[in-house]
Design a protein around this motif. Sequence first.
Motif, PDB file in Angstrom:
ATOM      1  N   CYS A 238      51.921  77.464 -75.223  1.00  0.00           N
ATOM      2  CA  CYS A 238      51.386  77.876 -73.919  1.00  0.00           C
ATOM      3  C   CYS A 238      50.614  76.729 -73.268  1.00  0.00           C
ATOM      4  O   CYS A 238      50.155  75.799 -73.935  1.00  0.00           O
ATOM      5  CB  CYS A 238      50.445  79.071 -74.067  1.00  0.00           C
ATOM      6  N   ASN A 239      50.457  76.841 -71.978  1.00  0.00           N
ATOM      7  CA  ASN A 239      49.686  75.856 -71.215  1.00  0.00           C
ATOM      8  C   ASN A 239      48.207  76.241 -71.236  1.00  0.00           C
ATOM      9  O   ASN A 239      47.835  77.342 -70.872  1.00  0.00           O
ATOM     10  CB  ASN A 239      50.200  75.825 -69.766  1.00  0.00           C
ATOM     11  N   TYR A 423      47.380  84.179 -76.103  1.00  0.00           N
ATOM     12  CA  TYR A 423      48.062  84.544 -74.860  1.00  0.00           C
ATOM     13  C   TYR A 423      48.176  86.066 -74.822  1.00  0.00           C
ATOM     14  O   TYR A 423      48.070  86.740 -75.859  1.00  0.00           O
ATOM     15  CB  TYR A 423      49.452  83.909 -74.775  1.00  0.00           C
ATOM     16  N   ILE A 430      50.436  81.229 -70.576  1.00  0.00           N
ATOM     17  CA  ILE A 430      49.101  80.659 -70.366  1.00  0.00           C
ATOM     18  C   ILE A 430      48.194  81.020 -71.540  1.00  0.00           C
ATOM     19  O   ILE A 430      48.049  82.187 -71.896  1.00  0.00           O
ATOM     20  CB  ILE A 430      48.467  81.174 -69.052  1.00  0.00           C
TER      21      ILE A 430
END
Length: 481
Positions: A238-239, A423, A430
């Motif tokens: 994830c970012n 997340y 995200i």
Amino acid sequence: MAKVFNDPIHGHIELPPLLVKIIDTPQFQRLRKIKQLGGGYYVFPGASHNRFEHSVGVGHLAGELVKALRAKQEQSLNSESLINDRDVLCVQIAGLCHDLGHGPFSHVFDGMFNPQADPNGEKWEHEDASILMFDHLVDDNKLTPVMNEYGLITEGDNENDLVFIKEMIKGSVKNNSPLNEQLYKGRNNEKSFLYEIVANKQNGIDVDKFDYFARDCHHLGIQNNFDHRRFIVFARVCNVDGQLHICSRDKEMANLYDMFHTRNSLHRRAYQHRVKMAVEIMIKDALLKAGQDLQIKWAEGKACCLSKAKKHKEAYTKLTDEVIEQILHHGACSSTPSSLEEAAQIIQRIMCRDLYQLVGEIKLKKKDQEKAEDVTKRLKTELTKVIPKDGKQDENDNFEVKVAKFDYGKKNEDPISNYTYFYSKFNPTIGFKIKPEEVSNLLPECFSEKHIRVYWKRRNDKRLEDAKKCFEAVKKEVEEN
């Protein structure tokens, strides 16, 4: 050709041909003769497993995790993944080779013997030795062309796979660098999450621990409540503030806390068991006695002493737990130097269960955790006054003070709320940290604890009672302050 291993922890493991070629080298086969839990086998009858099977297990889990991450990323982005076949193979090799550098009885050698055998030398950790041994394995067995055949890039500065593998063995860097700064040489920042798989220095959640928690619990007869298979199922890339990280589903928080609780429990019940620690101090003392006179031979006319073996790759390949058998053999010879004879006597004491005795233990209060070094010095000073040295002997031949540390891997910090990303089901791309109010109220207030132990080395010595009285006086002073 791929090979299937029947493992008691992971079942049937299939490893690719290149990993099999690495396994079938003297440098890797050496791990069969190094106990995973050091002196633990002298306390726990089931703890007979070695670094060999652990390393095979980590290689397997590294592959399982990186493949799962690739599959989920391709599904979520509906495009070609950031993770390619070279990345997968490199991650598997790093997992397989991460423990190549362990010396006799695992952490006894790098954590106890070396600091005393070479007190003025450079800091020497088994990860550094693993990198040296990996280079030696590749060169000695001429594996570079073989790696090229399997698609790995072994030359140049751009995404060099050998560099990438060694960086993963060393472990990921702390996540405090500017976003525009290049973190690694083997891969660009876009793939920095790959460094969290084998040796995750950020929060300690990595496949190395997944394997040894499960394997050690199995052989020790201790319950393991952490489910690493479930972690792999729910792990995603994830970012997080512009950088990619491995994140876990928010509902998996309890499973991860179980992992850190298992770690703490293993340290209390096994890794830093009082008797195990006594045995390991004895093994360390025997190695120190033999350090200058025991010769490690690797070829006709080529040898070096035990304390210098870490500087010779060929000698280090020959150095395993069997070193204590060599000490016993040389100790029985009439022409043996007195130091080897003394080393053999210590090993004989282990065999006869005539172990160093625990004088006492001080459990430091929460507010005194940072005073462990001061209390240790105080104990050494007072015990030395009460127990004067005999001739050439010093206090190290009378007693030893050890600090046993119990924590969740990040000293007195919570590794999950401070260093781990999650997340949600509704936004799986995200990552975020959990909010303080979502952390369980059942967690400990203090995530770190230190116990200071004193071991008496002399056998049938009347001065033991004097040592106990001295210890109790210092303990009372520490507890009252």
